[in-house]
Each structure stands twice: as structure tokens, then as C-alpha cells.
Design an enzyme around this catalytic site. Structure first.
Site, PDB file in Angstrom:
ATOM      1  N   SER A  20       0.859  -1.185   0.000  1.00 39.11           N
ATOM      2  CA  SER A  20       0.000   0.000   0.000  1.00 39.11           C
ATOM      3  C   SER A  20       0.892   1.230   0.000  1.00 39.11           C
ATOM      4  O   SER A  20       1.736   1.375  -0.874  1.00 39.11           O
ATOM      5  CB  SER A  20      -0.947  -0.037   1.205  1.00 39.11           C
ATOM      6  OG  SER A  20      -1.849   1.053   1.161  1.00 39.11           O
ATOM      7  N   HIS A  47      -2.332  -0.856  -3.584  1.00 36.81           N
ATOM      8  CA  HIS A  47      -3.493   0.019  -3.472  1.00 36.81           C
ATOM      9  C   HIS A  47      -3.316   1.217  -4.406  1.00 36.81           C
ATOM     10  O   HIS A  47      -2.292   1.902  -4.367  1.00 36.81           O
ATOM     11  CB  HIS A  47      -3.659   0.503  -2.029  1.00 36.81           C
ATOM     12  CG  HIS A  47      -3.960  -0.597  -1.071  1.00 36.81           C
ATOM     13  ND1 HIS A  47      -3.868  -0.445   0.295  1.00 36.81           N
ATOM     14  CD2 HIS A  47      -4.356  -1.878  -1.275  1.00 36.81           C
ATOM     15  CE1 HIS A  47      -4.193  -1.586   0.884  1.00 36.81           C
ATOM     16  NE2 HIS A  47      -4.492  -2.466  -0.051  1.00 36.81           N
ATOM     17  N   ASP A 140      -4.332  -4.612   5.804  1.00 36.72           N
ATOM     18  CA  ASP A 140      -4.650  -5.429   4.626  1.00 36.72           C
ATOM     19  C   ASP A 140      -3.546  -6.467   4.431  1.00 36.72           C
ATOM     20  O   ASP A 140      -2.358  -6.166   4.577  1.00 36.72           O
ATOM     21  CB  ASP A 140      -4.772  -4.549   3.385  1.00 36.72           C
ATOM     22  CG  ASP A 140      -5.259  -5.322   2.169  1.00 36.72           C
ATOM     23  OD1 ASP A 140      -6.020  -6.288   2.354  1.00 36.72           O
ATOM     24  OD2 ASP A 140      -4.885  -4.951   1.048  1.00 36.72           O
TER      25      ASP A 140
END
Length: 201
Positions: A20, A47, A140
Site C-alpha cells: 500500500s 493500493h 490489509d
């Protein structure tokens, strides 16, 4: 380096990576250090802003010896190719290495999310799955890493102390859902060594 002592007779067949915040730099570092003849496919979730198309696959492709492409629904994964999840789509791996793109609900407010990717890899590949959690905020990848571990696969995390954003790797480390914790610049060599069987856990 941390990990558990475990012998492996089952070869890996895929590498899945989740990242991310700070992930573009981290992915460049890892992919640039992998050989062109990397013997398994890679599937990657970074992401991305869902409102815009991305040139990340092209950027990574230019700076890597591997082929890097934006994943398309129905692609069948090939060794030495890295498939990047497109913006606003979850990336899943199905039987036979067939990729599926999904617009199902966001996971922890993001789509694509590493969790569904890792979970699909765990389901299809079991002990043959190797996943890696890089820099990022939030958690995540944690549920997916647990799924991989529970099926005998292997989880590598970037060392939170050296990660640009420690949230994602720290969550995996805190949950003891990780086999190896390594500085970013050692991850590519470890992936190669694990796949070649020259590194034991």
C-alpha cells in the site's frame, strides 16, 4: 531474520505480493532484483487511486527484467510474468492459474485488496503458495496471510522497522502469521532462494 524450522518437500508455484503506502518504491526494489527467468508467476496488489487509470505496470515493466502487465480477466499466469491488479478491481487466482477480476465489496475500505488475492492463492495453491507483505498502512494482507499459513504456504514480511509505512507488515508479524521477516533489500534474494530450495525455514 525470524522464522520457524520446517523442511519443505513441496515446490512453490506462485508468489503473491501486497503493498500500500510506499509500495511503488518497494515493488521497484523487489522486482528490479528478480531475474528474468524467475521460475514462477507473480500476482501483485498495490493500493491504487480508483478514480484514475494507472501507468504503474508500465513503469515496473520498464525497470524490471521481468515482464510486468496489468492483469486482465481470464489471463492464465505464466512463469516470469508479474500481474498487477488494476484500479478498483480485486484480483483473484482461480484453478489452473486463471485470473479473475472482481468488483465485489471493498475489503477494509480498499479495492483491490491483498486479502482476497492471498486467500484465493491459499485456496488454489496451498503449500505451494508464497506470499509477501510489503509497506503499507492498516492491516490489509493479514487475513490472507493467515489463510496461506493455515494451508501450509509461506509468508514473508518486510521488516516493519525498515518499512516506509509499518502498518501492514507489523500486523502480520504481530499475529505470528509470518515465516520470514526481512529488510526490503533482502526480500528478492529470499524469494529466489525459497523457490530454488536453497533456503530452508
Amino acid at each position: 531474520m525470524s522464522g520457524i524450522s520446517r523442511s519443505r518437500a513441496v515446490p512453490y508455484e506462485i508468489v503473491a505480493i501486497g503493498a500500500s503506502a510506499g509500495g511503488v518504491k518497494a515493488l521497484l526494489t523487489v522486482l528490479k532484483a528478480l531475474p528474468a527467468d524467475f521460475p514462477v508467476p507473480l500476482v501483485i496488489v498495490q493500493h491504487l487511486d480508483p478514480r484514475h487509470d494507472t501507468v504503474l505496470a508500465e513503469l515496473l515493466d520498464r525497470r524490471s527484467r521481468l515482464r510486468v502487465k496489468l492483469a486482465e480477466d481470464g489471463d492464465v499466469v505464466e512463469p516470469g510474468v508479474a500481474y498487477l491488479a488494476p484500479p478498483d478491481r480485486h484480483l483473484l487466482v482461480g484453478p489452473g492459474g486463471e485470473l479473475r477480476l472482481s468488483h465485489r465489496d471493498k475489503v477494509r475500505f480498499v479495492r483491490p485488496s491483498a486479502d482476497p488475492l492471498f486467500e484465493s492463492v491459499a485456496e488454489v495453491y496451498g503449500q505451494r503458495a508464497l506470499v509477501c507483505v510489503l509497506t503499507g498502512t492498516g492491516c490489509d494482507g493479514l487475513a490472507g496471510a493467515r489463510a496461506v499459513s493455515s494451508r501450509g504456504g509461506t509468508v514473508v514480511a518486510e521488516d516493519p522497522s525498515t518499512a516506509e509505512f509499518k502498518g501492514m507488515p507489523q500486523a502480520v508479524v504481530n499475529a505470528a502469521a509470518v515465516d520470514l521477516t526481512l529488510p526490503l533489500d533482502e526480500i528478492a534474494a529470499a524469494l529466489v532462494a525459497l523457490i530454488e530450495g536453497t533456503m530452508s525455514l
